[in-house]
Design a protein around this motif. Sequence first.
Motif, PDB file in Angstrom:
ATOM      1  N   GLN A  12    -154.563  17.499 -20.860  1.00 16.99           N
ATOM      2  CA  GLN A  12    -154.494  16.670 -19.659  1.00 16.99           C
ATOM      3  C   GLN A  12    -154.951  15.276 -20.072  1.00 16.99           C
ATOM      4  OE1 GLN A  12    -156.467  18.364 -16.275  1.00 16.99           O
ATOM      5  NE2 GLN A  12    -156.241  16.519 -15.049  1.00 16.99           N
ATOM      6  N   GLY A  13    -153.991  14.396 -20.308  1.00 15.68           N
ATOM      7  CA  GLY A  13    -154.322  13.060 -20.820  1.00 15.68           C
ATOM      8  C   GLY A  13    -154.883  13.184 -22.225  1.00 15.68           C
ATOM      9  N   ASN A  14    -156.091  12.633 -22.438  1.00 17.04           N
ATOM     10  CA  ASN A  14    -156.738  12.713 -23.748  1.00 17.04           C
ATOM     11  C   ASN A  14    -157.699  13.900 -23.859  1.00 17.04           C
ATOM     12  OD1 ASN A  14    -155.499  10.390 -24.760  1.00 17.04           O
ATOM     13  ND2 ASN A  14    -157.038   9.071 -23.856  1.00 17.04           N
TER      14      ASN A  14
END
Length: 69
Positions: free
Chosen positions: A6-8
């Motif tokens: 999730q994202g980074n």
Amino acid sequence: MRTRRQGNDIVLTVPTKFGISENVEYIAVKGPDDSITFIKKEKNIFDEAAVKGEKLDATPGFPDDGRQT
């Protein structure tokens, strides 16, 4: 359970059957065998005292461990 990106971040979703409440902070500790243990984060009484300008003296509450200093 399976991780996902999730994202980074890598997210591990915990099923509700574990009874963990929302918005609770945990500290993750990685073991030498790549296992991960989650420990509920507790408030730091020393940080709270510093913010309030208070001084904590814990020495009377600690038993003597018998060691020479």
